[in-house]
Design an enzyme around this catalytic site. Structure first.
Site, PDB file in Angstrom:
ATOM      1  N   SER A  72       0.794  -1.237   0.000  1.00 26.40           N
ATOM      2  CA  SER A  72       0.000   0.000   0.000  1.00 26.40           C
ATOM      3  C   SER A  72       0.819   1.276   0.000  1.00 26.40           C
ATOM      4  O   SER A  72       0.249   2.363  -0.160  1.00 26.40           O
ATOM      5  CB  SER A  72      -0.969   0.000   1.181  1.00 26.40           C
ATOM      6  OG  SER A  72      -2.070  -0.838   0.894  1.00 26.40           O
ATOM      7  N   TYR A 168     -10.451   3.296   5.310  1.00 24.54           N
ATOM      8  CA  TYR A 168      -9.425   2.885   4.351  1.00 24.54           C
ATOM      9  C   TYR A 168      -9.988   1.846   3.399  1.00 24.54           C
ATOM     10  O   TYR A 168     -10.527   0.826   3.824  1.00 24.54           O
ATOM     11  CB  TYR A 168      -8.247   2.303   5.127  1.00 24.54           C
ATOM     12  CG  TYR A 168      -7.012   2.047   4.306  1.00 24.54           C
ATOM     13  CD1 TYR A 168      -6.073   3.047   4.111  1.00 24.54           C
ATOM     14  CD2 TYR A 168      -6.771   0.802   3.747  1.00 24.54           C
ATOM     15  CE1 TYR A 168      -4.924   2.824   3.372  1.00 24.54           C
ATOM     16  CE2 TYR A 168      -5.625   0.562   3.009  1.00 24.54           C
ATOM     17  CZ  TYR A 168      -4.704   1.573   2.828  1.00 24.54           C
ATOM     18  OH  TYR A 168      -3.567   1.342   2.095  1.00 24.54           O
ATOM     19  N   SER A 169      -9.873   2.095   2.105  1.00 24.77           N
ATOM     20  CA  SER A 169     -10.427   1.184   1.108  1.00 24.77           C
ATOM     21  C   SER A 169      -9.566   1.158  -0.141  1.00 24.77           C
ATOM     22  O   SER A 169      -9.345   2.193  -0.780  1.00 24.77           O
ATOM     23  CB  SER A 169     -11.852   1.593   0.723  1.00 24.77           C
ATOM     24  OG  SER A 169     -12.329   0.786  -0.341  1.00 24.77           O
ATOM     25  N   ASN A 170      -9.088  -0.020  -0.506  1.00 24.39           N
ATOM     26  CA  ASN A 170      -8.297  -0.176  -1.718  1.00 24.39           C
ATOM     27  C   ASN A 170      -9.107   0.119  -2.973  1.00 24.39           C
ATOM     28  O   ASN A 170      -8.538   0.449  -4.020  1.00 24.39           O
ATOM     29  CB  ASN A 170      -7.720  -1.597  -1.777  1.00 24.39           C
ATOM     30  CG  ASN A 170      -6.629  -1.799  -0.742  1.00 24.39           C
ATOM     31  OD1 ASN A 170      -5.516  -1.314  -0.880  1.00 24.39           O
ATOM     32  ND2 ASN A 170      -6.965  -2.514   0.324  1.00 24.39           N
ATOM     33  N   GLY A 327       2.520  -0.780   4.309  1.00 26.99           N
ATOM     34  CA  GLY A 327       1.910  -1.641   3.306  1.00 26.99           C
ATOM     35  C   GLY A 327       2.126  -3.100   3.641  1.00 26.99           C
ATOM     36  O   GLY A 327       3.215  -3.485   4.063  1.00 26.99           O
TER      37      GLY A 327
END
Length: 386
Positions: A72, A168-170, A327
């Site tokens: 990340s 938090y969101s990918n 990450g």
């Protein structure tokens, strides 16, 4: 919140790497297969450390310059690309997603690019959908596109109305990847190469679309199913890869499912150069750099606590406030930090990740926290907080 000032004259530096090396070794002794550390206090030769468990040496002799998956931390590069296009007038942070991805994101007219960048869109995280599990475990080698990853995320109901909370969101960065590709007509991998890696001379930094490595690389491991801690869910216990000493070597599995949210490969040295260029204004004009540093609280109950900007985090530490990201991807857990100017940098890589993802190994967690904290103090030329 202002950046911390350098250590006062006469302060005892947490220096030379000797104590950091002891902490890195303690992390290996606690169960980490390998550890890389690089700390630059901006005043001399950086400290570089590579420590590994004896059983991993049959696979690879770990070196400070080895490539690894930054997961990340990729988001900081993706945000930089978006902000470069904003500076060029090709995008605006106030643009609704619907403008660039018509019909692809429910309620896309109310979600702006800024909301995607700072995780206030409310979109569900695609990495928690079972469709991604085979790829994350290394059992499905399909090449995911930004559009495909976005589609997985938006199948689910949003978590909240756009702009109302932080989560938090990918999926936010899958959407940004799709926007970048729509606006430029080229892949995110090519944008990372042409706009960041090549101009800065980052020879070991690239966005991976498959399992291929381009240079010497750190092996990443997770425990095999028989040795997996009980807190790890059954659905993610069986990873693909060669078996080694109660572990699975997952470094041959593709990180491509991370896309614009998490598929970049780099080195500690390259990342330090990237941070230096980013925070000093070499990659972004002053106006866009200021936007990158404009944060929202991660926890609304702590408005002065940790904040998230545009692809980068900001937090306080006893030795000084810092900017950075972390990450995690199977086999690799990375923490990267820098000061306000990009002069000082620190990176810690642990070559296993489930201990953090599932809080599966308190011994590793305790040792990793001690090393990460000491690295920040060393970055600021201060004695570590005890």
């Amino acid at each position: 919140m202002a950046a911390a000032s350098p250590a006062a004259a006469g302060a005892t530096p947490y220096t030379t790497g000797n104590e950091l090396r002891k902490l890195a070794r303690a992390l290996v002794d606690a169960g980490a297969p390998g550890v890389l550390v690089r700390v630059d206090d901006g005043r001399g030769r950086p400290v570089e450390i590579a420590e590994q468990a004896a059983w991993t040496r049959r696979d690879h002799l770990l070196k400070p310059g080895d490539e690894f998956r930054v997961a990340s931390n990729t988001k900081t590069m993706t945000a930089t690309l978006v902000l470069q296009l904003v500076a060029e007038g090709k995008l605006a942070l106030t643009d609704p997603v619907e403008k660039w991805l018509p019909g692809k994101v429910p309620n896309g007219g109310a979600i702006t690019l800024r909301m995607l960048l700072n995780h206030t869109s409310g979109l569900f995280d695609y990495t928690t959908d079972p469709a991604l599990r085979p790829s994350m475990l290394g059992k499905d080698r399909r090449r995911w596109t930004s559009a495909q990853l976005l589609a997985v995320g938006v199948k689910h109901d949003p978590l909240f109305a756009p702009g109302k909370k932080w989560s938090y969101s990918n999926t936010n960065y899958a959407a940004l990847g799709a926007v970048l590709e729509r606006v430029t007509g080229t892949s995110v991998a090519a944008l990372v190469r042409d706009r960041i890696a090549r101009p800065l001379g980052l020879k070991h930094t690239y966005l991976a679309t498959d399992s291929t490595w381009r240079g010497s690389y750190a092996r990443g491991y997770e425990r095999d199913a028989a040795h997996m801690p009980p807190s790890v869910p059954a659905a993610v216990r069986d990873l693909a890869g060669p078996r080694r000493n109660g572990h699975v070597d997952v470094s041959g599995n593709s990180p491509g499912w991370g896309g614009a949210a998490g598929a970049v490969v780099s080195t500690t040295r390259d990342w330090a150069r990237f941070y230096g260029a980013l925070m000093s204004g070499k990659l972004l004009p002053a106006a866009q750099l200021a936007q990158l540093r404009t944060t929202v609280p991660v926890d609304p109950r702590q408005p002065d606590g940790p904040g998230y900007g545009l692809g980068i985090q900001h937090a306080a530490h006893p030795c000084g406030t810092f900017w950075g990201h972390d990450g995690g991807i199977p086999g690799y857990l990375t923490t990267t930090v820098t000061d306000q100017s990009g002069t000082r940098t620190a990176t810690v890589l642990v070559s296993t990740e489930y201990w953090a993802e599932y809080e599966a190994d308190p011994k590793i967690a305790k040792a990793a926290q001690a090393l990460q904290s000491a690295a920040i103090c060393t970055m600021y030329g201060k004695p570590a907080s005890r």
